[in-house]
Motif scaffolding. Structure first.
Motif, mmCIF file in Angstrom:
data_model
loop_
_atom_site.group_PDB
_atom_site.id
_atom_site.type_symbol
_atom_site.label_atom_id
_atom_site.label_comp_id
_atom_site.label_asym_id
_atom_site.label_seq_id
_atom_site.Cartn_x
_atom_site.Cartn_y
_atom_site.Cartn_z
ATOM 1 N N GLY A 180 0.813 -1.214 0.000
ATOM 2 C CA GLY A 180 0.000 0.000 0.000
ATOM 3 C C GLY A 180 0.840 1.255 0.000
ATOM 4 O O GLY A 180 0.569 2.204 -0.761
ATOM 5 N N LYS A 181 1.866 1.272 0.828
ATOM 6 C CA LYS A 181 2.740 2.445 0.927
ATOM 7 C C LYS A 181 3.427 2.723 -0.414
ATOM 8 O O LYS A 181 3.510 3.874 -0.873
ATOM 9 N N HIS A 182 3.910 1.659 -1.058
ATOM 10 C CA HIS A 182 4.593 1.785 -2.346
ATOM 11 C C HIS A 182 3.659 2.361 -3.407
ATOM 12 O O HIS A 182 4.030 3.275 -4.162
ATOM 13 N N LEU A 183 2.444 1.854 -3.470
ATOM 14 C CA LEU A 183 1.505 2.291 -4.505
ATOM 15 C C LEU A 183 1.003 3.713 -4.253
ATOM 16 O O LEU A 183 0.795 4.478 -5.202
ATOM 17 N N VAL A 184 0.828 4.073 -3.000
ATOM 18 C CA VAL A 184 0.440 5.456 -2.676
ATOM 19 C C VAL A 184 1.546 6.417 -3.104
ATOM 20 O O VAL A 184 1.278 7.480 -3.689
ATOM 21 N N GLN A 185 2.786 6.044 -2.850
ATOM 22 C CA GLN A 185 3.920 6.885 -3.240
ATOM 23 C C GLN A 185 4.014 7.028 -4.756
ATOM 24 O O GLN A 185 4.540 8.025 -5.256
ATOM 25 N N ARG A 186 3.488 6.061 -5.490
ATOM 26 C CA ARG A 186 3.511 6.130 -6.952
ATOM 27 C C ARG A 186 2.317 6.893 -7.514
ATOM 28 O O ARG A 186 2.140 6.967 -8.725
ATOM 29 N N GLY A 187 1.502 7.424 -6.615
ATOM 30 C CA GLY A 187 0.434 8.315 -7.051
ATOM 31 C C GLY A 187 -0.943 7.705 -7.171
ATOM 32 O O GLY A 187 -1.890 8.384 -7.579
ATOM 33 N N TYR A 188 -1.102 6.445 -6.829
ATOM 34 C CA TYR A 188 -2.421 5.803 -6.931
ATOM 35 C C TYR A 188 -3.312 6.234 -5.768
ATOM 36 O O TYR A 188 -2.855 6.370 -4.628
ATOM 37 N N ARG A 189 -4.598 6.414 -6.071
ATOM 38 C CA ARG A 189 -5.541 6.891 -5.053
ATOM 39 C C ARG A 189 -6.835 6.083 -5.013
ATOM 40 O O ARG A 189 -7.466 5.989 -3.979
ATOM 41 N N ARG A 190 -7.247 5.515 -6.143
ATOM 42 C CA ARG A 190 -8.517 4.775 -6.171
ATOM 43 C C ARG A 190 -8.203 3.271 -6.268
ATOM 44 O O ARG A 190 -8.001 2.733 -7.350
ATOM 45 N N PHE A 191 -8.167 2.654 -5.094
ATOM 46 C CA PHE A 191 -7.710 1.274 -4.963
ATOM 47 C C PHE A 191 -8.866 0.279 -5.037
ATOM 48 O O PHE A 191 -9.916 0.469 -4.419
ATOM 49 N N GLY A 192 -8.629 -0.804 -5.761
ATOM 50 C CA GLY A 192 -9.533 -1.943 -5.757
ATOM 51 C C GLY A 192 -8.774 -3.169 -5.288
ATOM 52 O O GLY A 192 -7.537 -3.221 -5.348
ATOM 53 N N TYR A 193 -9.510 -4.164 -4.802
ATOM 54 C CA TYR A 193 -8.883 -5.407 -4.339
ATOM 55 C C TYR A 193 -9.694 -6.578 -4.859
ATOM 56 O O TYR A 193 -10.913 -6.636 -4.669
ATOM 57 N N ALA A 194 -9.052 -7.509 -5.547
ATOM 58 C CA ALA A 194 -9.721 -8.686 -6.111
ATOM 59 C C ALA A 194 -9.115 -9.920 -5.471
ATOM 60 O O ALA A 194 -7.932 -10.200 -5.638
ATOM 61 N N ARG A 195 -9.923 -10.654 -4.714
ATOM 62 C CA ARG A 195 -9.398 -11.799 -3.982
ATOM 63 C C ARG A 195 -10.160 -13.079 -4.332
ATOM 64 O O ARG A 195 -11.137 -13.051 -5.061
ATOM 65 N N HIS A 196 -9.685 -14.192 -3.772
ATOM 66 C CA HIS A 196 -10.312 -15.493 -3.986
ATOM 67 C C HIS A 196 -10.973 -15.950 -2.696
ATOM 68 O O HIS A 196 -10.764 -15.378 -1.630
ATOM 69 N N ASN A 197 -11.748 -16.992 -2.780
ATOM 70 C CA ASN A 197 -12.537 -17.439 -1.641
ATOM 71 C C ASN A 197 -11.830 -18.550 -0.877
ATOM 72 O O ASN A 197 -12.227 -19.709 -0.931
ATOM 73 N N VAL A 198 -10.782 -18.205 -0.175
ATOM 74 C CA VAL A 198 -10.115 -19.154 0.704
ATOM 75 C C VAL A 198 -10.032 -18.492 2.072
ATOM 76 O O VAL A 198 -9.074 -17.793 2.401
ATOM 77 N N THR A 199 -11.066 -18.691 2.872
ATOM 78 C CA THR A 199 -11.151 -17.998 4.160
ATOM 79 C C THR A 199 -10.087 -18.455 5.143
ATOM 80 O O THR A 199 -9.784 -17.748 6.098
ATOM 81 N N THR A 200 -9.520 -19.642 4.910
ATOM 82 C CA THR A 200 -8.508 -20.142 5.834
ATOM 83 C C THR A 200 -7.088 -19.728 5.442
ATOM 84 O O THR A 200 -6.135 -20.156 6.081
ATOM 85 N N ASP A 201 -6.941 -18.919 4.397
ATOM 86 C CA ASP A 201 -5.614 -18.443 4.000
ATOM 87 C C ASP A 201 -5.263 -17.241 4.869
ATOM 88 O O ASP A 201 -5.484 -16.084 4.505
#
Length: 341
Positions: A180-201
């Protein structure tokens, strides 16, 4: 008169006699349940199995053979072998053991703690010299076996917690935070997150928490996220990004829990005519070779998987006796800037 115990068992390890006493049956009956031999009433079997679970009893199938000579088995329990991450770990273990008498015995848990428990109990019946497991979180029964067994234990990949014996890996929460810190420093502001369904990970969850923490410090938060209903795969990443962007086309970067899904995200961008990095940043985790072989190398975190496996096995080989002091070895991680974020 004190009862005799198996010479190869720890004084505080339960015996078959303890199981029989708690279950209210004879040792012969308890033995038949353990060996699954002969007709046993369902109610009797249930009492014996309950007593086994309560006491943490492990049958010694190696009595008089491996145990008397000093076992050369090393039990290795990994979440997956289809995910290239864990074969890399296994290569590290194999490299450390190649010039020794030790042999790894592999079990695959599918990220399921109950499956891990079942395989662990099965393996322990053969009296291994050491056990290697992924992560620091186990069922109470599995944890009890690991803590009280007369064998070395190495827990791999994660160091954010209290190990049984040795922990070798990295802080996944810190990796998410640095992402997160790296991407904010690169100027990104509108973040999305795409994950998979492994609740035990647990490790993916820790990275997610670290990412959110870094965004919060910057006065930001995830604009949108999508959970793919099945396990992680390249297709999961492709489909998850398509759904995410259909609802939130103004995202400027999407973070994935691993490189497999991030590669799927890149494939969706190629199909949809979305300029990667210029229009949408893509960031993964693991630093897989395939991601770095792309015309635009994937921006990601490098986890040192081979080193983790090799270091863990080498540390276990130092001594058969479990020391009083627990050991945590941080193999660290590297940010690969790549060309996609």
């Amino acid at each position: 008169m004190p009862r005799k115990r198996n010479a190869h068992r720890s004084p505080d390890m339960p015996t078959l006699a303890d199981v029989a006493r708690l279950a209210g049956v004879s040792e012969i009956t308890a033995s038949r349940v353990v060996r699954a031999q002969g007709p046993i009433a369902d109610s009797t079997r249930a009492r014996v199995l309950t007593a086994i679970a309560e006491l943490g009893y492990i049958p010694n199938r190696a009595a008089g053979t491996l145990a008397s000579a000093g076992s050369t088995l090393m039990s290795v329990l990994l979440p997956s072998l289809s995910n290239i991450v864990f074969p890399d770990v296994l290569r590290g273990i194999h490299t450390a053991l190649t010039e020794t008498a030790f042999q790894p015995v592999i079990g695959v848990t599918d990220y399921d703690p109950l499956i891990e428990e079942r395989i662990l109990v099965s393996f322990l019946a053969w009296q291994p010299a050491a056990v290697i497991v992924a992560g620091l979180h186990h069922t109470p029964t599995a944890r009890r076996h690991l803590e009280h067994g007369r064998f070395r234990v190495a827990e791999l990949m994660d160091i954010d917690g209290e190990p049984v014996d040795i922990a070798v890996g990295m802080s996944h929460r810190q990796a998410g935070y640095e992402t997160g810190k790296h991407l904010v420093q690169r100027g990104y502001r509108r973040f999305g997150y795409a994950r998979h369904n492994v609740t035990t990970d647990d490790r993916a969850s820790a990275r997610y928490e670290g990412l959110c923490s870094a965004l919060q410090e910057a006065g930001l938060s995830l604009v949108a996220e999508h959970c793919y209903p099945d396990a992680s795969s390249t297709k999961a990443g492709r489909d998850a990004l398509a759904i995410l962007l259909a609802a939130h086309p103004d995202l400027d970067v999407v973070v994935f829990p691993n490189d497999d899904m991030a590669m799927g995200g890149i494939f969706h961008c190629m199909y949809a005519g979305i300029a990667v990095k210029e229009k949408l940043g893509i960031f993964g985790f693991n630093g897989l070779d395939i991601g770095q072989a792309m015309p635009m190398p994937l921006s990601t975190i490098l986890s040192k998987r081979f080193l983790i496996g090799k270091t863990a096995a080498e540390k276990l080989l130092e001594s058969r006796e479990r020391p009083a002091e627990k050991t945590i070895i941080n193999t660290g991680f590297d940010i690969i800037e790549g060309a996609t974020a």
